[in-house]
Design an enzyme around this catalytic site. Sequence first.
Site, PDB file in Angstrom:
ATOM      1  N   SER A 126       1.972   7.257  -3.222  1.00 61.94           N
ATOM      2  CA  SER A 126       0.873   6.123  -3.388  1.00 61.94           C
ATOM      3  C   SER A 126       0.721   5.547  -4.608  1.00 61.94           C
ATOM      4  CB  SER A 126      -0.550   6.541  -2.688  1.00 61.94           C
ATOM      5  OG  SER A 126      -1.555   5.409  -2.856  1.00 61.94           O
ATOM      6  N   SER A 127      -0.401   5.037  -5.048  1.00 59.02           N
ATOM      7  CA  SER A 127      -0.744   4.493  -6.624  1.00 59.02           C
ATOM      8  C   SER A 127      -2.012   4.528  -6.689  1.00 59.02           C
ATOM      9  CB  SER A 127      -0.020   3.143  -6.492  1.00 59.02           C
ATOM     10  OG  SER A 127      -0.317   2.413  -7.634  1.00 59.02           O
TER      11      SER A 127
ATOM     12  N   TYR B  99       0.382  -5.156  -2.682  1.00 59.47           N
ATOM     13  CA  TYR B  99       0.885  -3.886  -3.147  1.00 59.47           C
ATOM     14  C   TYR B  99      -0.338  -2.976  -2.866  1.00 59.47           C
ATOM     15  CZ  TYR B  99       2.858  -0.207  -5.964  1.00 59.47           C
ATOM     16  OH  TYR B  99       3.032   1.110  -6.544  1.00 59.47           O
TER      17      TYR B  99
ATOM     18  N   VAL C  66       3.904   4.565 -14.757  1.00 57.67           N
ATOM     19  CA  VAL C  66       4.939   5.642 -14.880  1.00 57.67           C
ATOM     20  C   VAL C  66       6.015   4.688 -15.780  1.00 57.67           C
ATOM     21  CG1 VAL C  66       6.614   7.174 -13.813  1.00 57.67           C
ATOM     22  CG2 VAL C  66       4.271   6.563 -12.891  1.00 57.67           C
TER      23      VAL C  66
ATOM     24  N   ILE D 286      11.142   7.643 -10.119  1.00 58.24           N
ATOM     25  CA  ILE D 286      10.400   8.570  -9.736  1.00 58.24           C
ATOM     26  C   ILE D 286      11.121   9.624  -8.578  1.00 58.24           C
ATOM     27  CG2 ILE D 286       8.229   9.422  -8.735  1.00 58.24           C
ATOM     28  CD1 ILE D 286       6.958   6.748  -9.877  1.00 58.24           C
TER      29      ILE D 286
ATOM     30  N   LYS E  23      -0.558   0.491  -0.385  1.00 54.74           N
ATOM     31  CA  LYS E  23      -0.827   1.904  -0.920  1.00 54.74           C
ATOM     32  C   LYS E  23      -2.167   2.492  -0.333  1.00 54.74           C
ATOM     33  CE  LYS E  23       2.854   2.400  -3.378  1.00 54.74           C
ATOM     34  NZ  LYS E  23       3.937   3.084  -2.858  1.00 54.74           N
TER      35      LYS E  23
ATOM     36  N   ASP F 193      18.388   1.350   4.713  1.00 55.77           N
ATOM     37  CA  ASP F 193      17.076   0.760   4.312  1.00 55.77           C
ATOM     38  C   ASP F 193      15.726   1.221   5.293  1.00 55.77           C
ATOM     39  OD1 ASP F 193      14.892  -1.067   4.352  1.00 55.77           O
ATOM     40  OD2 ASP F 193      16.015  -3.014   4.898  1.00 55.77           O
TER      41      ASP F 193
ATOM     42  N   ASN G 158       9.085   8.133  -0.948  1.00 55.64           N
ATOM     43  CA  ASN G 158       8.758   7.758  -2.293  1.00 55.64           C
ATOM     44  C   ASN G 158       9.166   6.219  -2.473  1.00 55.64           C
ATOM     45  OD1 ASN G 158       9.043   7.777  -5.641  1.00 55.64           O
ATOM     46  ND2 ASN G 158      11.194   7.261  -4.824  1.00 55.64           N
TER      47      ASN G 158
END
Length: 284
Positions: free
Chosen positions: A157-158, A171, A203, A24, A175, A73, A106
């Site tokens: 985010s998600s 996870y 995705v 992405i 988010k 990082d 991202n």
Amino acid sequence: MPPSNPARPLENKLAIVTGASRGIGAAIAENLASRGANLIINYTSASSTDLANDLASRLAQEYNIKASHVQADIGTPEGVQKLIEFAKQAAASNSSKFQIDIIINNAGIADNAPLPQITTAQFENTYRVNVLGPLLLVQAAQPYLPQDRSGRIINISSVSSSCGFVGQSVYGGTKAAIEAMTRTWSRELAENCTVNAVNPGPVEGPMYASNSPEFLENIEGWIKHTPLMKSREGDEPQDPVMPAGTRGATTKEIAGVVGMLCGKDAKWITGQVVCANGGMVMLH
Ligand code: NAP
């Protein structure tokens, strides 16, 4: 003042895209480049250096922009310091003062596990990259943001922040945290930039494909009820992990929404989670 070239509304703006070596992030980098933005392409693994190098060279040539890449990082203060110093050096030839116009947070990792199997190390590492990383970057970039509200911060985010998927205690939590920070930053940085989050569902690519068979089985019902995920003739071939007759988003489709939020017409949107998931979640 209108941009000198309306087809390149982000001309002369500097954009930092974290985790842009692939997936992405790479698609977002290309979208911003196509609108004229200069790019700092970030990644973390030495094995991605060639990918980042090739992407930066191709985008610079194809879109006539400046693009450079830096291995750092973002989940550590040293990594973020390296990224900011690199961006300063890369922009050094500009006569104007150093300014970061666009930040795309991202970079992210996912490591699913059911409750009994979650370890402290897994928790700490995922929150370090997905939550601490964006926080450190925005903190370090704050002195260099525009002073006229023209800046843009987009946090990736998600749908996992709101769907409660099995195995995503950690996870999904990261988010949800980035969405909460989005709202706070939209107030604290209101004189500098808009701050929004974008929340993809599945995705194309390795991150989604790496989910366990149990996770994929659990999410199937959600996918089948998502308005835009029913495949249509002419759709590109899909990841085999998607249920028959459905498709996930392409990276380009997510990048399009992010690019839209970076434009001038999006100046009245801030503090929002903008759904880029084909209708998988419908926030109100
Ligand atoms: P991906 O293909 O796994 O790429 C991840 C990118 O993040 C890579 O460029 C990687 O760099 C970079 N990265 C990882 N840790 C980093 C760190 N500590 N510092 C700097 N860069 C780091 O992931 P993706 O599928 O494109 O996902 C991108 C974002 O979208 C993530 O935030 C993810 O949570 C979110 N998202 C993805 C999906 C999906 O279905 N894929 C759905 C919803 C949300 P290297 O190449 O060096 O490893």
